[in-house]
Design a protein around this motif. Sequence first.
Motif, mmCIF file in Angstrom:
data_model
loop_
_atom_site.group_PDB
_atom_site.id
_atom_site.type_symbol
_atom_site.label_atom_id
_atom_site.label_comp_id
_atom_site.label_asym_id
_atom_site.label_seq_id
_atom_site.Cartn_x
_atom_site.Cartn_y
_atom_site.Cartn_z
ATOM 1 N N HIS A 77 32.023 41.686 39.773
ATOM 2 C CA HIS A 77 33.429 43.155 39.531
ATOM 3 C C HIS A 77 32.809 43.524 40.970
ATOM 4 O O HIS A 77 34.378 44.298 41.576
ATOM 5 N N SER A 89 41.057 41.525 36.195
ATOM 6 C CA SER A 89 41.150 40.924 34.581
ATOM 7 C C SER A 89 39.729 40.068 34.099
ATOM 8 O O SER A 89 39.609 39.598 35.904
ATOM 9 N N VAL A 90 39.332 40.113 33.546
ATOM 10 C CA VAL A 90 37.919 39.295 33.325
ATOM 11 C C VAL A 90 38.768 37.934 32.054
ATOM 12 O O VAL A 90 39.357 38.213 31.090
ATOM 13 N N GLY A 92 35.948 35.255 29.927
ATOM 14 C CA GLY A 92 34.351 34.771 29.937
ATOM 15 C C GLY A 92 34.265 33.683 28.651
ATOM 16 O O GLY A 92 35.162 34.140 27.793
ATOM 17 N N THR A 100 31.297 40.129 28.927
ATOM 18 C CA THR A 100 32.781 40.393 30.076
ATOM 19 C C THR A 100 33.292 42.586 29.020
ATOM 20 O O THR A 100 33.861 42.757 29.540
ATOM 21 N N ILE A 112 41.167 41.489 29.493
ATOM 22 C CA ILE A 112 40.230 40.413 28.908
ATOM 23 C C ILE A 112 40.887 39.381 28.037
ATOM 24 O O ILE A 112 41.590 39.478 26.768
ATOM 25 N N VAL A 114 38.049 36.628 26.427
ATOM 26 C CA VAL A 114 36.482 36.248 25.593
ATOM 27 C C VAL A 114 37.231 35.230 24.870
ATOM 28 O O VAL A 114 38.013 34.668 23.660
#
Length: 242
Positions: A77, A89-90, A92, A100, A112, A114
């Motif tokens: 990050h 943005s993430v 995971g 995340t 995010i 997930v």
Amino acid sequence: MLKILPAKEIYLQGNEHAVLLLHSFTSHTRDMKKVATSLHAQGYTCYAPLYRGHGHTPEQLLHYQVDDWWQDVVDAHQFLLNEGYQKISVIGLSIGGIFTLKLAQFEKLSQIIVLSVPIDKEPAQLKQRIIDYAYNYKTIEGKSASQISQEMEPFHHMALDAMSAFQQFIQATMQQLDRITVPIAIYYGERDDASYAQSAETIYQHVHSSTKQKRGFENAKHLMTLGRDQDEIIQEIIDFLE
């Protein structure tokens, strides 16, 4: 004997919106390769780091634990921030999803997503994941049964301490879901263990995001980004990011 090539991180430069992609435990960046190339084709900058000990011979995994992998995520990050990206943005998968959620509790993220996130894992289950991974890896290499048996000894003798720390990391992350206010999408595979649908519901209920969605994919198993619903999932990710 078959030589398995080590995995590498993925960095595809695009526009000013960067997406950090976090792979699952005992896997590597191939989890996120198709997602990264698809998002990059839409203009996004994509970065998928490789956690220490992952994507190489299974023995490498014995030298690291959850705090090392979390540090890899924090560093990834920071790398994007250092590269000048303000909008991050993430995404995971599995343990990548835990990371995340954790990152969203401390850092300012755009959105995010997930996938297949556990809200708890027993230390014995986590140890078994490493054992299964090591066994499969050695089988693919084409090693003899006796050689595999001999090389598996260190894995069977792994102490559960590191795995207990891993479980505590997951639980601590779940106890602070109310700190998450960023837009979130929560996906799970309907062909995965039923606990993941329950996890998705728990996360959905406890985050404080005003924009949130939850969805199950009927043909998806645990590694959702690699399975039969892959294209539909990627399209859903693109729609959510936009």
